[in-house]
Write an enzyme that holds these catalytic residues in place. Structure first.
Site, PDB file in Angstrom:
ATOM      1  N   GLU A  85       9.984  25.295 106.335  1.00 35.91           N
ATOM      2  CA  GLU A  85       9.770  24.026 107.816  1.00 35.91           C
ATOM      3  C   GLU A  85       8.445  23.053 107.663  1.00 35.91           C
ATOM      4  O   GLU A  85       7.166  24.173 107.620  1.00 35.91           O
ATOM      5  CB  GLU A  85      10.249  24.966 108.664  1.00 35.91           C
ATOM      6  CG  GLU A  85      11.113  25.838 108.890  1.00 35.91           C
ATOM      7  CD  GLU A  85      12.441  25.068 109.249  1.00 35.91           C
ATOM      8  OE1 GLU A  85      12.375  23.494 109.432  1.00 35.91           O
ATOM      9  OE2 GLU A  85      13.442  24.558 108.603  1.00 35.91           O
ATOM     10  N   THR A 113      -0.708  23.239 102.053  1.00 35.63           N
ATOM     11  CA  THR A 113      -1.271  21.219 102.379  1.00 35.63           C
ATOM     12  C   THR A 113      -2.776  21.103 103.167  1.00 35.63           C
ATOM     13  O   THR A 113      -2.968  22.448 102.445  1.00 35.63           O
ATOM     14  CB  THR A 113      -0.590  21.593 104.075  1.00 35.63           C
ATOM     15  OG1 THR A 113      -1.080  20.364 104.610  1.00 35.63           O
ATOM     16  CG2 THR A 113      -0.360  23.298 104.783  1.00 35.63           C
ATOM     17  N   ASP A 114      -3.204  20.108 103.158  1.00 39.37           N
ATOM     18  CA  ASP A 114      -4.906  19.963 103.622  1.00 39.37           C
ATOM     19  C   ASP A 114      -5.137  21.096 104.840  1.00 39.37           C
ATOM     20  O   ASP A 114      -5.796  21.522 105.807  1.00 39.37           O
ATOM     21  CB  ASP A 114      -5.424  18.742 103.434  1.00 39.37           C
ATOM     22  CG  ASP A 114      -5.067  17.638 104.061  1.00 39.37           C
ATOM     23  OD1 ASP A 114      -3.568  18.107 105.018  1.00 39.37           O
ATOM     24  OD2 ASP A 114      -4.925  16.803 104.119  1.00 39.37           O
ATOM     25  N   GLU A 115      -3.482  20.903 105.442  1.00 41.67           N
ATOM     26  CA  GLU A 115      -3.683  21.550 107.414  1.00 41.67           C
ATOM     27  C   GLU A 115      -4.300  23.380 106.530  1.00 41.67           C
ATOM     28  O   GLU A 115      -5.036  23.718 108.217  1.00 41.67           O
ATOM     29  CB  GLU A 115      -2.758  21.242 107.508  1.00 41.67           C
ATOM     30  CG  GLU A 115      -1.998  20.097 107.908  1.00 41.67           C
ATOM     31  CD  GLU A 115      -0.532  20.138 108.792  1.00 41.67           C
ATOM     32  OE1 GLU A 115      -0.747  20.377 109.754  1.00 41.67           O
ATOM     33  OE2 GLU A 115       0.352  18.378 108.475  1.00 41.67           O
ATOM     34  N   TYR A 163       2.645  25.467 112.002  1.00 38.20           N
ATOM     35  CA  TYR A 163       2.883  25.407 111.169  1.00 38.20           C
ATOM     36  C   TYR A 163       1.870  25.949 109.683  1.00 38.20           C
ATOM     37  O   TYR A 163       2.340  26.349 108.928  1.00 38.20           O
ATOM     38  CB  TYR A 163       2.959  24.560 111.017  1.00 38.20           C
ATOM     39  CG  TYR A 163       2.895  23.574 109.458  1.00 38.20           C
ATOM     40  CD1 TYR A 163       4.127  23.777 108.167  1.00 38.20           C
ATOM     41  CD2 TYR A 163       2.242  22.638 109.649  1.00 38.20           C
ATOM     42  CE1 TYR A 163       4.022  23.345 107.425  1.00 38.20           C
ATOM     43  CE2 TYR A 163       1.499  21.297 107.508  1.00 38.20           C
ATOM     44  CZ  TYR A 163       3.279  22.323 107.371  1.00 38.20           C
ATOM     45  OH  TYR A 163       3.311  21.861 105.417  1.00 38.20           O
ATOM     46  N   ALA A 214      -0.715  27.911 110.098  1.00 39.64           N
ATOM     47  CA  ALA A 214      -0.682  29.536 109.998  1.00 39.64           C
ATOM     48  C   ALA A 214       0.163  29.577 108.989  1.00 39.64           C
ATOM     49  O   ALA A 214       0.118  30.696 107.743  1.00 39.64           O
ATOM     50  CB  ALA A 214      -0.711  29.657 111.256  1.00 39.64           C
ATOM     51  N   LYS A 265       1.840  28.098 106.417  1.00 39.90           N
ATOM     52  CA  LYS A 265       1.541  27.831 104.810  1.00 39.90           C
ATOM     53  C   LYS A 265      -0.295  28.773 104.483  1.00 39.90           C
ATOM     54  O   LYS A 265       0.151  29.122 103.257  1.00 39.90           O
ATOM     55  CB  LYS A 265       0.908  26.326 105.217  1.00 39.90           C
ATOM     56  CG  LYS A 265       2.451  25.626 105.570  1.00 39.90           C
ATOM     57  CD  LYS A 265       3.464  25.598 104.490  1.00 39.90           C
ATOM     58  CE  LYS A 265       3.071  24.910 103.071  1.00 39.90           C
ATOM     59  NZ  LYS A 265       4.446  25.317 102.529  1.00 39.90           N
ATOM     60  N   ASN A 325      -4.542   6.424 113.234  1.00 45.71           N
ATOM     61  CA  ASN A 325      -3.165   7.162 113.559  1.00 45.71           C
ATOM     62  C   ASN A 325      -2.305   5.852 113.515  1.00 45.71           C
ATOM     63  O   ASN A 325      -1.809   4.934 113.725  1.00 45.71           O
ATOM     64  CB  ASN A 325      -2.831   8.124 114.479  1.00 45.71           C
ATOM     65  CG  ASN A 325      -1.950   9.533 113.697  1.00 45.71           C
ATOM     66  OD1 ASN A 325      -2.104   9.696 112.393  1.00 45.71           O
ATOM     67  ND2 ASN A 325      -1.831  10.422 113.979  1.00 45.71           N
ATOM     68  N   ASP A 331      -1.520  14.113 124.507  1.00 46.05           N
ATOM     69  CA  ASP A 331      -1.960  14.790 122.975  1.00 46.05           C
ATOM     70  C   ASP A 331      -0.887  15.987 122.693  1.00 46.05           C
ATOM     71  O   ASP A 331      -0.436  16.694 123.456  1.00 46.05           O
ATOM     72  CB  ASP A 331      -3.218  14.623 123.154  1.00 46.05           C
ATOM     73  CG  ASP A 331      -3.690  14.519 121.541  1.00 46.05           C
ATOM     74  OD1 ASP A 331      -2.946  14.474 120.610  1.00 46.05           O
ATOM     75  OD2 ASP A 331      -4.902  14.496 121.348  1.00 46.05           O
ATOM     76  N   HIS A 382      -4.230  19.415 118.823  1.00 46.10           N
ATOM     77  CA  HIS A 382      -4.378  18.817 117.166  1.00 46.10           C
ATOM     78  C   HIS A 382      -5.189  18.391 116.923  1.00 46.10           C
ATOM     79  O   HIS A 382      -6.685  18.295 117.538  1.00 46.10           O
ATOM     80  CB  HIS A 382      -3.985  17.061 118.372  1.00 46.10           C
ATOM     81  CG  HIS A 382      -3.082  16.515 117.305  1.00 46.10           C
ATOM     82  ND1 HIS A 382      -2.652  15.024 117.534  1.00 46.10           N
ATOM     83  CD2 HIS A 382      -3.091  16.348 116.209  1.00 46.10           C
ATOM     84  CE1 HIS A 382      -1.910  14.722 116.770  1.00 46.10           C
ATOM     85  NE2 HIS A 382      -1.932  15.225 115.479  1.00 46.10           N
TER      86      HIS A 382
HETATM   87  N1  LIG Z   1       5.019  15.626 103.862  1.00 48.84           N
HETATM   88  C1  LIG Z   1       3.532  15.932 103.811  1.00 48.84           C
HETATM   89  O1  LIG Z   1       3.064  14.980 103.855  1.00 48.84           O
HETATM   90  C2  LIG Z   1       3.464  17.413 103.303  1.00 48.84           C
HETATM   91  C3  LIG Z   1       1.760  16.976 102.693  1.00 48.84           C
HETATM   92  C4  LIG Z   1       1.409  18.593 102.437  1.00 48.84           C
HETATM   93  C5  LIG Z   1       2.174  19.335 102.226  1.00 48.84           C
HETATM   94  N2  LIG Z   1       3.273  19.591 101.189  1.00 48.84           N
HETATM   95  C6  LIG Z   1       4.454  20.361 101.958  1.00 48.84           C
HETATM   96  O2  LIG Z   1       5.264  19.763 101.163  1.00 48.84           O
HETATM   97  C7  LIG Z   1       6.817  20.977 100.831  1.00 48.84           C
HETATM   98  C8  LIG Z   1       7.836  20.243 100.905  1.00 48.84           C
HETATM   99  O3  LIG Z   1       7.588  19.029 102.557  1.00 48.84           O
HETATM  100  P1  LIG Z   1       8.664  18.015 102.777  1.00 48.84           P
HETATM  101  O4  LIG Z   1       7.725  17.739 103.712  1.00 48.84           O
HETATM  102  O5  LIG Z   1       9.036  17.256 101.402  1.00 48.84           O
HETATM  103  O6  LIG Z   1       9.503  18.730 104.122  1.00 48.84           O
HETATM  104  P2  LIG Z   1      10.821  18.791 104.114  1.00 48.84           P
HETATM  105  O7  LIG Z   1      10.719  19.388 105.810  1.00 48.84           O
HETATM  106  O8  LIG Z   1      10.846  17.283 104.365  1.00 48.84           O
HETATM  107  O9  LIG Z   1      11.452  19.330 103.039  1.00 48.84           O
HETATM  108  C9  LIG Z   1      12.212  21.148 103.018  1.00 48.84           C
HETATM  109  C10 LIG Z   1      13.263  21.114 102.160  1.00 48.84           C
HETATM  110  O10 LIG Z   1      12.825  22.517 102.348  1.00 48.84           O
HETATM  111  C11 LIG Z   1      15.151  23.499 102.452  1.00 48.84           C
HETATM  112  N3  LIG Z   1      14.041  24.835 103.181  1.00 48.84           N
HETATM  113  C12 LIG Z   1      14.396  24.611 104.355  1.00 48.84           C
HETATM  114  N4  LIG Z   1      13.801  26.170 104.492  1.00 48.84           N
HETATM  115  C13 LIG Z   1      14.770  26.896 103.452  1.00 48.84           C
HETATM  116  C14 LIG Z   1      15.143  27.717 102.901  1.00 48.84           C
HETATM  117  N5  LIG Z   1      14.551  29.059 103.530  1.00 48.84           N
HETATM  118  N6  LIG Z   1      15.271  27.799 101.860  1.00 48.84           N
HETATM  119  C15 LIG Z   1      15.734  26.790 100.664  1.00 48.84           C
HETATM  120  N7  LIG Z   1      15.755  25.673 101.528  1.00 48.84           N
HETATM  121  C16 LIG Z   1      15.108  25.163 102.513  1.00 48.84           C
HETATM  122  C17 LIG Z   1      14.986  21.379 103.410  1.00 48.84           C
HETATM  123  O11 LIG Z   1      16.449  22.173 103.294  1.00 48.84           O
HETATM  124  C18 LIG Z   1      14.278  20.736 102.458  1.00 48.84           C
HETATM  125  O12 LIG Z   1      15.454  20.444 101.862  1.00 48.84           O
HETATM  126  C19 LIG Z   1       6.494  21.690 102.582  1.00 48.84           C
HETATM  127  O13 LIG Z   1       6.150  22.803 101.517  1.00 48.84           O
HETATM  128  C20 LIG Z   1       5.257  21.419 102.721  1.00 48.84           C
HETATM  129  O14 LIG Z   1       4.600  22.442 103.339  1.00 48.84           O
HETATM  130  C21 LIG Z   1       4.173  18.095 102.923  1.00 48.84           C
END
Ligand SMILES: NC(=O)c1ccc[n+]([C@@H]2O[C@H](COP(=O)([O-])OP(=O)(O)OC[C@H]3O[C@@H](n4cnc5c(N)ncnc54)[C@H](O)[C@@H]3O)[C@@H](O)[C@H]2O)c1
Length: 358
Positions: free
Chosen positions: A82, A132-134, A158, A160, A162, A257, A288, A292
């Site tokens: 998520e 993530t960097d968060e 979120y 926390a 990760k 932003n 806000d 944040h």
């Molecule tokens: N988007 C960003 O800017 C960003 C930055 C840093 C890290 N991340 C990390 O990268 C990863 C991918 O991010 P994203 O933006 O593609 O996310 P997204 O929300 O677009 O995609 C998440 C995918 O995971 C699937 N999913 C969710 N719960 C699941 C479960 N229990 N079992 C199987 N599949 C499941 C969803 O169906 C979806 O296809 C995440 O772990 C996120 O924390 C994202």
């Protein structure tokens, strides 16, 4: 063979498309198709034997054991999560379920599989966790960017969740010897991002004549990384990253932003002008987000020094390409905004399985 979790989401799908463009090695893609999973992202691979999609949850140990036993992947790349901070504020439970408990179930199942492999396969195996960097919290202006040694200080449910997953991954490496790799990446942008995130949301709202809602004063700073650069970095970490290590992946593009909103409006004014005036008139400041984070910034020096990776995209070029992609793929945007992208699940499993749409 590699196994990807969450490959129907934004980054996972970009990763799979990039992988299949560069390699013949097949992929098993395990995705539960939450609201953020969209098989339209992978339409280009329909009928391609290298992509094997499996609809399922990372917490389903039986399914996962069977997949590992039958496909014997040399690596697991863990994207599934998520991923939206605002949703985590309104409903943190799903974030604990997938990001913490799901990652734990995945780790235990992968560990059981890995432990039974012959030594050469064990030594070559990798578990790459996409974080993530968060997890490092918030920086003030002028403070040095996050390194891999920065202290954890997650501020949202979120981040926390990760962070908890990161700790489990690390512990499975240290305690059981599972060859784990963790990456902390900056904010990604690019094609096929779910339009709840800032850049695709603003493009869609602008085109629809709706306000572009900026939280607070709009001066929160993020480091923006084009998803294609992120995916290339993940390939490098998979190839040559040292087990047990973490790697920070950033775009070297710190922007507020408000600056991002203005950059989007400038490109939109040029590529799809409004009948009158600039899209900037749609920028609206709203209350806000609680908790944040003010600023994220990444020091990606370790990636550069040890793995020879650096981002290839400038922010100006990346934003331009991204706006072009969303303007050229209105059907994709429409199916997401209308919820029609979820018809695949309804077709397969009946209308009640579809859950909430966008
Ligand atoms: N988007 C960003 O800017 C960003 C930055 C840093 C890290 N991340 C990390 O990268 C990863 C991918 O991010 P994203 O933006 O593609 O996310 P997204 O929300 O677009 O995609 C998440 C995918 O995971 C699937 N999913 C969710 N719960 C699941 C479960 N229990 N079992 C199987 N599949 C499941 C969803 O169906 C979806 O296809 C995440 O772990 C996120 O924390 C994202």
């Amino acid at each position: 063979m590699i196994l990807v979790t969450g490959g129907a989401g934004f980054i996972g799908a970009n990763f799979i498309l990039q992988w299949t463009a560069q390699s013949d090695e097949p992929i098993v893609n395990l995705d539960k198709l939450s609201y953020a999973g969209n098989l339209n992202n992978l339409l280009a691979l329909e009928g391609d034997a290298r992509h094997h999609f499996v609809h399922g949850d990372i917490a389903d140990r039986g399914l996962l054991s069977a997949l590992l036993a039958s496909h014997r992947p040399r690596a697991v790349l863990h994207f599934a999560a998520e991923s939206h901070v605002d949703r985590s504020i309104h409903g943190p439970g799903a974030f604990i379920d997938t990001n913490v408990n799901g990652t734990f179930a995945l780790l235990e199942t992968v560990l059981a599989h890995w432990s039974a492999l012959p030594s050469p396969e064990q030594a070559a195996f990798r578990f790459l966790h996409v974080s993530t960097d968060e997890v490092f919290g918030s920086l003030v202006a002028g403070e040095a960017p996050f390194t891999e040694r920065s202290a954890y200080a997650p501020n949202s449910p979120y981040s926390a969740s990760k962070a908890a997953a990161d700790h489990l991954v690390r512990a499975f490496g240290r305690t059981y010897g599972l060859p784990v790799l963790t990456v902390h990446s900056a904010n990604n942008y690019g094609p096929m991002q779910f339009p709840e995130k800032l850049i695709p949301l603003f493009i869609a709202n602008a085109r629809g004549g709706m306000p572009l809602p900026l939280y607070g004063d709009g001066l929160q700073v993020r480091d923006w990384l084009h998803v294609i650069d992120h995916c290339a970095a993940l390939r490098r970490v998979l190839e040559d990253g040292r087990p047990g290590e973490a790697y920070n992946i950033g775009g070297g593009n710190e922007h507020s932003n408000l600056e991002v909103a203005e950059a989007l409006c400038t490109v939109l004014d040029e590529l799809a002008p409004k009948e009158e005036g600039s899209y900037r008139s749609l920028i609206a400041f709203v209350a806000d987000r609680p908790g944040h984070d003010r600023r994220y910034a990444i020091d990606a020096g370790k990636m550069r020094r040890e793995l020879g990776w650096s981002p290839s995209r400038t922010f100006a070029g990346g934003i331009r390409d991204t706006v072009r992609w969303y303007l050229g793929n209105t059907a994709w945007v429409e199916t997401v905004r209308s919820g029609a992208y979820r018809h695949w699940i309804e077709r397969q499993y009946g209308p009640r399985s579809s859950g909430a749409a966008a």
